[in-house]
Motif scaffolding. Structure first.
Motif, PDB file in Angstrom:
ATOM      1  N   TRP A   1     -11.652   0.831   0.178  1.00 32.50           N
ATOM      2  CA  TRP A   1     -11.016  -0.529  -0.153  1.00 32.50           C
ATOM      3  C   TRP A   1      -9.540  -0.105  -0.864  1.00 32.50           C
ATOM      4  O   TRP A   1      -9.768   0.220  -2.079  1.00 32.50           O
ATOM      5  N   THR A   2      -8.258  -1.335  -0.212  1.00 28.76           N
ATOM      6  CA  THR A   2      -7.531  -1.270  -1.489  1.00 28.76           C
ATOM      7  C   THR A   2      -6.737  -3.089  -1.533  1.00 28.76           C
ATOM      8  O   THR A   2      -7.174  -3.489  -0.889  1.00 28.76           O
ATOM      9  N   SER A   3      -6.466  -3.221  -2.466  1.00 26.68           N
ATOM     10  CA  SER A   3      -6.356  -4.143  -3.055  1.00 26.68           C
ATOM     11  C   SER A   3      -4.707  -4.517  -2.839  1.00 26.68           C
ATOM     12  O   SER A   3      -4.361  -4.156  -2.485  1.00 26.68           O
TER      13      SER A   3
ATOM     14  N   LEU B   1      -4.717 -15.003   0.176  1.00 26.18           N
ATOM     15  CA  LEU B   1      -3.468 -14.595   0.354  1.00 26.18           C
ATOM     16  C   LEU B   1      -2.901 -15.487  -1.600  1.00 26.18           C
ATOM     17  O   LEU B   1      -2.040 -15.514  -1.394  1.00 26.18           O
ATOM     18  N   MET B   2      -4.194 -14.948  -2.030  1.00 26.77           N
ATOM     19  CA  MET B   2      -3.735 -15.549  -3.512  1.00 26.77           C
ATOM     20  C   MET B   2      -3.713 -13.819  -4.046  1.00 26.77           C
ATOM     21  O   MET B   2      -5.305 -13.664  -3.450  1.00 26.77           O
TER      22      MET B   2
ATOM     23  N   PRO C   1       2.885 -10.882  -5.811  1.00 27.03           N
ATOM     24  CA  PRO C   1       2.981 -10.581  -4.730  1.00 27.03           C
ATOM     25  C   PRO C   1       1.762 -10.367  -4.069  1.00 27.03           C
ATOM     26  O   PRO C   1       1.122  -9.761  -4.642  1.00 27.03           O
ATOM     27  N   MET C   2       1.867 -10.291  -2.745  1.00 27.22           N
ATOM     28  CA  MET C   2       0.000 -10.014  -2.112  1.00 27.22           C
ATOM     29  C   MET C   2       1.449  -9.612  -1.095  1.00 27.22           C
ATOM     30  O   MET C   2       2.087  -9.859   0.005  1.00 27.22           O
ATOM     31  N   GLN C   3       0.157  -8.473   0.462  1.00 24.26           N
ATOM     32  CA  GLN C   3       0.913  -7.844   1.160  1.00 24.26           C
ATOM     33  C   GLN C   3      -0.313  -8.811   2.183  1.00 24.26           C
ATOM     34  O   GLN C   3      -1.035  -9.574   1.645  1.00 24.26           O
TER      35      GLN C   3
END
Length: 84
Positions: free
Chosen positions: A6-8, A37-38, A50-52
């Motif tokens: 799992w990667t953030s 989404l957060m 920032p989020m991917q």
């Protein structure tokens, strides 16, 4: 026994790709990616960092890291228990 990673989603794209390539070379079976989404915070308060976006990342990883299975952590289709 299969291992997965799992990667953030708050990590930069280049780091996500490097980790996925490492996991593929190391023989990991899957990479899980959250579709939150957060960003997560220590006290669960909202953050505007920032989020991917999950499905874009999984699509790109599918093209660049083809051996491992790619899995969304939160929004799988109901009734589907197999990895995509």
């Amino acid at each position: 026994m299969d291992f997965a990673m799992w990667t953030s989603p708050s990590r930069p794209w280049q780091e996500t790709l490097e980790r996925a390539r490492w996991a593929e070379r190391a023989g990991f079976a899957a990479i899980w990616f959250a579709d939150h989404l957060m960003p997560n915070t220590a006290d669960d308060s909202p953050d505007s960092g920032p989020m991917q976006e999950c499905w874009s990342v999984l699509s790109a990883l599918g093209a660049l890291v083809p051996r491992v299975r790619l899995v969304s952590m939160v929004s799988p289709r109901p009734g589907i228990t197999r990895w995509c």
